[in-house]
Design a protein around this motif. Structure first.
Motif, PDB file in Angstrom:
ATOM      1  N   UNK A  80       0.904  -1.112  -0.054  1.00 54.72           N
ATOM      2  CA  UNK A  80       0.170  -0.068  -0.024  1.00 54.72           C
ATOM      3  C   UNK A  80       0.784   1.253  -0.042  1.00 54.72           C
ATOM      4  N   UNK A  81       0.901   1.979  -1.397  1.00 58.42           N
ATOM      5  CA  UNK A  81       2.081   2.984  -1.468  1.00 58.42           C
ATOM      6  C   UNK A  81       1.720   4.012  -0.252  1.00 58.42           C
ATOM      7  N   UNK A  82       0.466   4.448   0.083  1.00 55.90           N
ATOM      8  CA  UNK A  82       0.293   5.569   1.002  1.00 55.90           C
ATOM      9  C   UNK A  82       0.823   5.233   2.422  1.00 55.90           C
ATOM     10  N   UNK A  83       0.182   3.939   2.935  1.00 54.32           N
ATOM     11  CA  UNK A  83       0.607   4.015   4.113  1.00 54.32           C
ATOM     12  C   UNK A  83       2.050   3.164   4.379  1.00 54.32           C
ATOM     13  N   UNK A  84       2.477   2.536   3.328  1.00 56.40           N
ATOM     14  CA  UNK A  84       4.151   1.851   3.339  1.00 56.40           C
ATOM     15  C   UNK A  84       3.630   0.720   4.218  1.00 56.40           C
ATOM     16  N   UNK A  85       2.581   0.105   4.061  1.00 53.90           N
ATOM     17  CA  UNK A  85       2.417  -1.351   4.651  1.00 53.90           C
ATOM     18  C   UNK A  85       2.337  -2.483   3.643  1.00 53.90           C
ATOM     19  N   UNK A  86       2.854  -3.513   3.974  1.00 56.78           N
ATOM     20  CA  UNK A  86       2.960  -4.780   3.095  1.00 56.78           C
ATOM     21  C   UNK A  86       1.339  -5.226   2.961  1.00 56.78           C
ATOM     22  N   UNK A 158       1.789   2.428 -11.271  1.00 58.27           N
ATOM     23  CA  UNK A 158       1.425   1.741 -10.132  1.00 58.27           C
ATOM     24  C   UNK A 158      -0.117   1.364 -10.212  1.00 58.27           C
ATOM     25  N   UNK A 159      -0.770   2.238 -10.813  1.00 58.89           N
ATOM     26  CA  UNK A 159      -2.245   2.160 -10.638  1.00 58.89           C
ATOM     27  C   UNK A 159      -2.565   2.663  -9.346  1.00 58.89           C
ATOM     28  N   UNK A 160      -4.048   2.364  -9.135  1.00 55.03           N
ATOM     29  CA  UNK A 160      -4.568   3.021  -7.819  1.00 55.03           C
ATOM     30  C   UNK A 160      -4.354   2.403  -6.683  1.00 55.03           C
ATOM     31  N   UNK A 161      -3.756   1.132  -6.554  1.00 57.91           N
ATOM     32  CA  UNK A 161      -3.658   0.462  -5.442  1.00 57.91           C
ATOM     33  C   UNK A 161      -2.304  -0.340  -5.765  1.00 57.91           C
ATOM     34  N   UNK A 162      -1.470   0.166  -6.467  1.00 57.85           N
ATOM     35  CA  UNK A 162      -0.158  -0.326  -6.545  1.00 57.85           C
ATOM     36  C   UNK A 162       0.045  -1.743  -7.154  1.00 57.85           C
ATOM     37  N   UNK A 163      -1.142  -2.102  -8.080  1.00 54.25           N
ATOM     38  CA  UNK A 163      -1.291  -3.716  -8.299  1.00 54.25           C
ATOM     39  C   UNK A 163      -1.213  -3.540  -9.916  1.00 54.25           C
ATOM     40  N   UNK A 164      -0.636  -2.510 -10.471  1.00 56.40           N
ATOM     41  CA  UNK A 164      -0.566  -2.694 -12.089  1.00 56.40           C
ATOM     42  C   UNK A 164       0.486  -3.498 -12.711  1.00 56.40           C
ATOM     43  N   UNK A 165       0.685  -3.853 -13.829  1.00 54.54           N
ATOM     44  CA  UNK A 165       1.745  -4.881 -13.970  1.00 54.54           C
ATOM     45  C   UNK A 165       1.530  -6.337 -13.958  1.00 54.54           C
ATOM     46  N   UNK A 166       0.255  -6.777 -13.531  1.00 54.32           N
ATOM     47  CA  UNK A 166       0.138  -8.222 -13.191  1.00 54.32           C
ATOM     48  C   UNK A 166      -0.074  -9.086 -14.677  1.00 54.32           C
ATOM     49  N   UNK A 167       1.144  -8.852 -15.320  1.00 54.27           N
ATOM     50  CA  UNK A 167       1.079  -9.390 -16.777  1.00 54.27           C
ATOM     51  C   UNK A 167       1.077 -10.996 -16.651  1.00 54.27           C
ATOM     52  N   UNK A 168       1.441 -11.575 -15.586  1.00 47.98           N
ATOM     53  CA  UNK A 168       1.398 -13.084 -15.641  1.00 47.98           C
ATOM     54  C   UNK A 168       0.069 -13.600 -15.419  1.00 47.98           C
ATOM     55  N   UNK A 169      -0.919 -12.659 -15.247  1.00 47.05           N
ATOM     56  CA  UNK A 169      -2.508 -12.938 -14.845  1.00 47.05           C
ATOM     57  C   UNK A 169      -3.405 -12.346 -16.014  1.00 47.05           C
ATOM     58  N   UNK A 170      -2.777 -12.045 -17.085  1.00 44.98           N
ATOM     59  CA  UNK A 170      -3.282 -11.920 -18.569  1.00 44.98           C
ATOM     60  C   UNK A 170      -3.920 -13.113 -19.021  1.00 44.98           C
ATOM     61  N   UNK A 171      -5.087 -13.054 -19.379  1.00 46.13           N
ATOM     62  CA  UNK A 171      -5.736 -14.339 -19.909  1.00 46.13           C
ATOM     63  C   UNK A 171      -5.261 -14.498 -21.521  1.00 46.13           C
TER      64      UNK A 171
END
Lengths: 321, 321
Positions: A80-86, A158-171
């Motif tokens: 979580x980029x805002x809080x710096x929490x994993x 990054x996307x709005x929750x830091x989860x962009x770039x999940x290329x491995x889960x493209x169908x």
């Protein structure tokens, strides 16, 4: 290497699943110091932070003078980029919910920037690797799974929750191999090192479970079924990369990871798919290439993060445009 | 509407395949003037530019005072952004190679900014439409083909040759319907208005060729085969949107175009696919919604382009963050 008095430098940390790597870098990409250290992940996040802080302090003492722009940390999981929490990590589950940024900041009293490790690797390739001459690229890392990082305008997307770039889960195949994420036909179930090994098992190439490396050795020895596995890997990668090209129209797409030596076995079918499925690829000078920094990409990218924000350092970085 | 003395305003132009639309807008999105004009595309690009310049001059005279930030133009095709020359257009083939930006600039003597029409529509939805509260979104426009625009950090993602956002040519079914681009299984061959009509033909719903609207009317009347067509459309859209969510992790994905009224028929299968194929969707507050500006989106987005670059205007635009 000596740092000039008052020079700006940065420290990058790569928190792998097995060890801890640290590099001190100048704004123009010179390595001042680089070291690996073991750390006991069984002692939990506090133990890892303790070890990391010790190594970083050692590095700053070694360098002695100069201005530390900050510490960038590549972490194998969601942050979580805002809080710096994993938020979560498949490799380091004990870190979930841990306020890693603030904990380290308290110890070191400098700017701490967290980043997903695959994102950091993409930034590293952009800074010092195969993407030095561009501002926009996608990196696809082939490993146990498939990760990725997208660099747009010189910065990580990054996307709005830091989860962009999940290329491995493209169908890539809507009715393809089942994935732990709940989907069928994810790229990583058709083109990762694990998928290569699993497909070799399906092919009956051997009764015991082979590694991707052994499948590659068989292909090198001329085994037609091993070659077919890589042809299938190339198809899956080609479908995914064609989609990336159609969406981003970036000049560069990079592949890295263990299966890279098998390039000559998977690249032909990969390029066949890309050319067929993306008119953008054929009508522009789009490049699909091997990444060049290997496992150092994430370490360098992590070190680049504080430099991107530092006013003095950014002046010293040559712009590609 | 009256513009305050010395106020900044902008003019947007939408060059459709059939007519020419112009709007004058204030930096906070108020419409000062909006009009449609026919133009004779048979007279070639010079004739269209002549008509456009006449209308724009009329608008500036009507407004009288205030500072014109520039003219933004949405064009249905590919544009070389550096040179301002049209690279190609399916709807307006006569424009290929025409230096449209410089020609208009010579006549009007103000800042001229060209943009692909689907990109302009995405920016319009971000400025005044369904995306007002976000900085990042993807717009998918369902028409004869499928276009799209990606807004990242409040700005259009163009790619290095202005060809980003080719969402209609993402592969959703690797062995799906053949596409004019040379690929099989492009999204636009499974979810555009034309694809809806073609699939209804395949289903033998009627011997004559139906329009998407007529297929929708049949579905409304309870025809199970017409409903199946929209279920298939939803699947294709869901696969594509799940990939977008995995790649971008943007908070918002918008759909627009003729088939939008059939939302209730295609949305259930669409959301089933998105949820199955993207863990990011389920673990974040990602929204997939209808766009709200209809055919005005591109016009407003075009007007926003000069305002984005204008120092005085940008101060007046409320930031969503």
């Amino acid at each position: 290497m000596m740092l000039s008095a008052m020079g700006v430098y940065s420290i990058g940390v790569d928190l792998g699943g097995t060890n801890l790597r640290v590099a001190a870098m100048t704004p123009d990409g010179q390595i001042l110091e680089k070291l690996s250290s073991s750390t006991c992940y069984e002692h939990g996040p506090e133990g890892v932070v303790h070890d990391m802080v010790k190594v970083v302090r050692q590095v700053t003492e070694d360098i002695g003078r100069g201005e530390l722009a900050g510490v960038g940390i590549g972490f194998p999981g969601f942050i979580d980029m805002e809080s710096g929490v994993i938020v979560g990590s498949a490799n380091l589950p004990g870190f979930t919910g841990f306020p890693i940024r603030d904990t380290i900041q308290e110890h070191l009293g400098t700017t701490i920037i967290l980043e997903n490790d695959a994102n950091a690797a993409a930034l590293g390739e952009k800074w010092l690797g195969a993407g030095k001459d561009v501002d926009d690229l996608v990196l696809i890392t082939l490993g146990t799974g498939i990760g990725g990082g997208i660099v747009s305008g010189g910065k990580i997307l990054r996307g709005f929750r830091g989860m962009a770039g999940e290329i491995g889960h493209m169908t890539v195949f809507p009715d393809g191999n089942p994935c732990g994420c709940g989907n069928c036909g994810c790229l990583e179930k058709h083109a990762s090192a694990s998928a290569i090994a699993a497909m070799a098992g399906m092919m009956g190439i051997a009764t015991q479970r082979f590694s991707a490396r052994e499948v590659y050795d068989l292909a090198l020895a001329g085994n037609p079924r091993a070659k077919l596995v890589f042809e299938s890997v190339g198809r899956a990668l080609g479908i995914a990369i064609a989609n990336l090209v159609s969406l981003f129209n970036f000049p560069l797409y990079l592949l890295s990871g263990g299966p890279l030596p098998a390039w000559d076995f998977f690249a032909p079918s990969m390029f066949t798919e890309i050319k067929k499925r993306s008119f953008t690829f054929d009508s522009t000078s789009t490049r699909v290439e091997k990444a060049v920094l290997g496992s150092d990409a994430g370490l360098y990218g992590a070190a680049y993060l504080p430099l991107q924000q530092h006013p003095l350092a950014s002046v010293a970085i040559p712009s590609p445009r």
